[in-house]
Design an enzyme around this catalytic site. Structure first.
Site, mmCIF file in Angstrom:
data_model
loop_
_atom_site.group_PDB
_atom_site.id
_atom_site.type_symbol
_atom_site.label_atom_id
_atom_site.label_comp_id
_atom_site.label_asym_id
_atom_site.label_seq_id
_atom_site.Cartn_x
_atom_site.Cartn_y
_atom_site.Cartn_z
ATOM 1 N N LYS A 52 86.073 43.273 50.812
ATOM 2 C CA LYS A 52 85.498 43.914 49.758
ATOM 3 C C LYS A 52 85.898 45.661 49.734
ATOM 4 C CE LYS A 52 81.216 45.530 51.323
ATOM 5 N NZ LYS A 52 81.299 46.875 51.428
ATOM 6 N N THR A 53 86.033 45.995 50.953
ATOM 7 C CA THR A 53 86.656 47.438 50.874
ATOM 8 C C THR A 53 87.883 47.386 50.714
ATOM 9 O OG1 THR A 53 84.828 47.864 52.909
ATOM 10 C CG2 THR A 53 86.781 49.293 52.618
ATOM 11 N N ASP A 238 79.873 50.284 45.219
ATOM 12 C CA ASP A 238 79.953 49.422 46.427
ATOM 13 C C ASP A 238 78.592 48.937 46.785
ATOM 14 O OD1 ASP A 238 80.901 48.074 48.632
ATOM 15 O OD2 ASP A 238 81.176 49.884 49.910
ATOM 16 N N GLU A 239 78.413 47.645 47.175
ATOM 17 C CA GLU A 239 76.887 47.160 47.694
ATOM 18 C C GLU A 239 76.025 47.134 46.467
ATOM 19 O OE1 GLU A 239 77.044 45.819 50.452
ATOM 20 O OE2 GLU A 239 78.196 46.757 51.949
ATOM 21 N N GLN A 269 73.283 39.058 50.423
ATOM 22 C CA GLN A 269 73.280 39.982 51.444
ATOM 23 C C GLN A 269 72.413 41.123 51.148
ATOM 24 O OE1 GLN A 269 76.766 41.214 54.186
ATOM 25 N NE2 GLN A 269 77.976 40.332 52.503
ATOM 26 N N ARG A 623 77.952 38.908 60.946
ATOM 27 C CA ARG A 623 78.501 40.172 61.799
ATOM 28 C C ARG A 623 79.387 39.542 62.916
ATOM 29 N NH1 ARG A 623 78.681 42.671 58.065
ATOM 30 N NH2 ARG A 623 77.804 40.681 57.039
#
Length: 746
Positions: A52-53, A238-239, A269, A623
């Site tokens: 995503k980044t 973002d997020e 998430q 993670r």
């Protein structure tokens, strides 16, 4: 609209030509589609580890390079300084030009920037302070005392949380039915309104006010809203699944003119409902923006297939989600290992045993490991065993550097120099270092300021008018006032640098001298911390010579746990599952998988609560890059008593073909479903009869932390042997053998 070339000429930038193909060549087909779709609303559903980044940064670079958008017309918002800095650095690397004027940052920092420029319209001064949690609680405590409500047994911390919840939901107090067993609605509203009034009198805002006051600004002054709507042609968030109602409203307000909004997030998430995040913001994006385009990033570049399958087997039990399933080109990898242990100490020992084993077999470093837990209290047992084994570790989200008393004391002086109306900071420092100004005197000054509707600093200036204070105490207060005025004038003149100003102030206060005279290890650590603060101020100014002390204090106020984490240390990372969001490690342990602990009992009152607990497990599992361990303890101390636990329902929701189960020597029973595999009993932390023969009084041993010593006495059976050892450097210590590696000195 300026072109990049024209901007480069104006700013003296060096541009290295890059073709559109080279900019997008490292993207997969869905990522590329998401980058190239710039007009209108876009929802990019980005699963964990799906890049995503990369998509966000390439989209910004694409806008600037290919579409010739002025960087100043792009607004990119995220949740941590770490993420914002990474985004900015990666865009600059893609374009080979600096982006000093681009609006990339956290929600709070960006809207604080807007408020600094416009807050006088709302009755604030541009040097307003930003109160952290400790400041807010201190203010509420003052109000409770002032209103003679101590007999009500009101918990200031709890009250602060309730105020925060109301603000984050963007609901006015008048429209909230507030119920509590210990505090009535009338008392709550009285405290709430007084709290808000005190904030404004102190020229201060809490974190929620940075967003609330921005909404007020836009709604009360349409010309201001129009300015920023016109300025930001493209908005990227973002997020998005972590946004609360305030952030949602601000995004909607700013995007109304150009309608070019791209949000990136993953409903799987969404784990911050307890602090106001609303999963509906991402689930209802299509409803809010009917003409939106949706892109699903499902290829995972981080984890092995087995780890992804475990994560999906849990999250697929949630009903309230957008359908997607991560996949990877990587090999299946090792199975996920579930370790069943007897108690918390044995669980910690098993984890450290596995870490040592992984290091030996796979040549990993300590920094490659993360131990995740649901509650902070779980870290104690893990820390204890790590210390005994001499293994470096770092607790992410423990007592933060800027929350240490000595640091907050110095920062309170600096905040007073920036904003003399900040009554909370003045109250903190008026008798630090000690000046003989007691609590009774401070309350008299505070009452005088309330009665005369003036700031605490102004009340101090008029100290002679308060007759009930003795002459000696008045003299001390006047000395304090003179000190602050002296440094206020020095700051205003600008004759000395910020670093010199702070160093001189600390020197005149004599804080370091006082701590040196104390001579304790704790006081020496405080000296090191204050010196590190000075280094931090100097580094900030060197990196940002155009910024001021006000900017430094704002930066400190908005730092998060993750921002404050030193990732360079070669140490095992201990952190809560919430703190792990956005991070990745080769090997991850998720601990405490027991009913009532994970999922947490207080988070299971509704289906929504349980679904968020599953999302939290999903975040923790994803993670891990190479290996995932899960662990449970059959017994755990709660509220000072030993209690027997039931293994988490999450273990029954996992596809059993994906895991291998191991138990420690003392864990005799497995509480899984009838389909569970027979566990392998591979751990044995006692040393059997061999110890009885070896560890006798008079034997020389070496401990990984305490060094060499001689065994004085041996007690307990072979499973719980306790050695009393006299060490050369630290004296006598009792060592529980099964939790520690001792080397026999021949």
């Amino acid at each position: 609209m300026h072109t990049v070339q024209k901007l480069a000429e104006e700013k003296g930038w060096r541009i290295v030509p890059k073709t559109n193909v080279s900019l997008l060549k490292n993207l997969n087909s869905v990522q590329r589609q998401a980058v190239e779709k710039i007009d209108g609303p876009n929802l990019i559903l980005a699963g964990a580890g799906s890049g995503k980044t990369r998509v966000l940064t390439h989209k910004i670079a694409f806008l600037i390079q290919r579409k010739k958008v002025n960087p100043e017309n792009i607004l990119a918002m995220t949740f941590t300084n770490k993420a914002a800095n990474e985004m900015k650095d990666r865009v600059e690397a893609l374009l080979d030009i600096p982006l000093k004027k681009m609006w990339i940052g956290t929600f709070h920092s960006l809207f604080a920037r807007i408020l600094r420029k416009n807050c006088e319209k709302l009755g604030y001064h541009s040097n307003f302070a930003i109160y952290d949690e400790a400041d807010q609680i201190a203010l509420i405590k003052n109000i409770i005392t002032e209103k003679n409500l101590l007999s009500q047994a009101i918990d200031a911390k709890s009250l602060r949380s309730k105020i925060k919840f109301i603000k984050n939901a963007n609901i006015s107090p008048e429209h909230v039915k507030f119920s509590s067993a210990s505090i009535s609605d009338d008392i709550f509203y009285d405290i709430y309104y007084t709290y808000q009034n005190r904030l404004q009198q102190n020229n201060a805002m809490d974190f929620e006010d940075l967003l609330l006051r921005s909404i007020d600004l836009f709604k009360l002054f349409p010309n201001v809203l129009d300015y920023y709507q016109s300025k930001f042609h493209y908005i990227l968030v973002d997020e998005y699944q972590d946004t609360n109602r305030l952030q949602y409203d601000l995004i909607k307000l700013l995007s109304q003119k150009h309608h070019n909004i791209s949000v990136v997030g993953d409903d799987d998430q969404s784990i911050y409902r307890w602090r106001g995040a609303d999963i509906k913001n991402i689930l209802d994006f299509e409803t809010d923006y009917p003409d939106c385009s949706i892109f699903r990033l499902e290829q995972n570049y981080r984890s092995t297939a087995n780890i992804l399958n475990i994560a999906h087997s849990i999250i697929s039990h949630n009903r309230n989600r957008m359908e997607k399933e991560l996949w990877t080109k990587k090999e299946p990898g090792e199975k996920v290992t579930f370790i069943l242990t007897n108690d918390a100490i044995e669980e910690a020992s098993a984890i450290i045993y596995k870490i040592e084993q992984e290091i030996q077999q796979n040549e990993l470093n300590f920094s490659d490991f993360a131990v995740l837990y649901r509650t902070n209290a779980q870290s104690r047992a893990i820390e204890e065993v790590l210390k005994n084994r001499g293994i470096n570790y770092v607790v992410v989200g423990g007592i933060r550097f800027y929350e240490r008393k000595e640091i907050k004391d110095v920062l309170a002086y600096l905040r007073t120099l920036v904003n003399p109306n900040d009554g909370i900071s003045i109250r903190r420092i008026i008798n630090y270092p000690a000046r003989g100004i007691g609590e009774t005197t401070i309350k008299k000054i505070e009452q005088f300021s309330i009665d005369n509707n003036i700031s605490l600093f102004k009340a101090i200036e008029k100290i002679e008018e308060i007759e009930s204070i003795s002459s000696r105490t008045k003299s001390s207060i006047q000395e304090f006032y003179g000190l602050i005025k002296k440094y206020l004038n020095l700051k205003l003149k600008g004759d000395v640098s910020i670093t010199e100003l702070v160093s001189t102030l600390i020197g005149e206060l004599g804080i370091l001298t006082f701590l040196k005279q104390e001579g304790s290890l704790e006081s020496l650590n405080k000296i090191d911390n204050i010196r590190e603060l000075l280094n931090g101020i100097n580094d900030f100014i060197v990196r940002n010579p155009h910024l001021t002390l006000e900017h430094y204090l704002e930066n400190v106020a908005l730092i998060t746990d993750v921002d404050n984490w030193d990732t360079r240390a070669n140490a095992v990372s201990l952190l809560t599952l919430h703190s792990a969001k956005g991070l990745e490690f080769p090997v991850v342990f998720i601990t405490g998988l027991e009913e009532g602990l994970f999922p947490l009992s207080r988070q299971m009152s509704t289906d929504e609560d349980l679904e968020e607990e599953r999302r939290l497990f999903y975040v923790g599992a994803t993670r891990a890059k190479e290996k995932l361990y899960l662990s449970s303890a059959l017994n755990r101390r709660k509220f000072g008593e030993n209690t027997s636990g039931t293994i988490s329902r999450f273990l029954n929701e996992i596809d059993k073909t994906l895991i291998e189960i191991e138990e420690t020597y003392q864990a005799r029973h497995i509480h899984l479903s009838q389909h569970s595999h027979q566990p392998k009993r591979i751990f044995k932390f006692d040393h059997g009869d061999e110890n009885e023969a070896i560890y006798k009084p008079g034997i020389l041993v070496k401990h990984p932390t305490f060094g060499k010593g001689v065994v004085r006495t041996v007690a307990g059976d072979d499973a719980n042997m306790v050695l009393n050892i006299l060490f050369e450097e630290v004296g006598a210590k009792k060592i529980v053998l099964k939790y520690c590696k001792l080397e026999i000195v021949r």
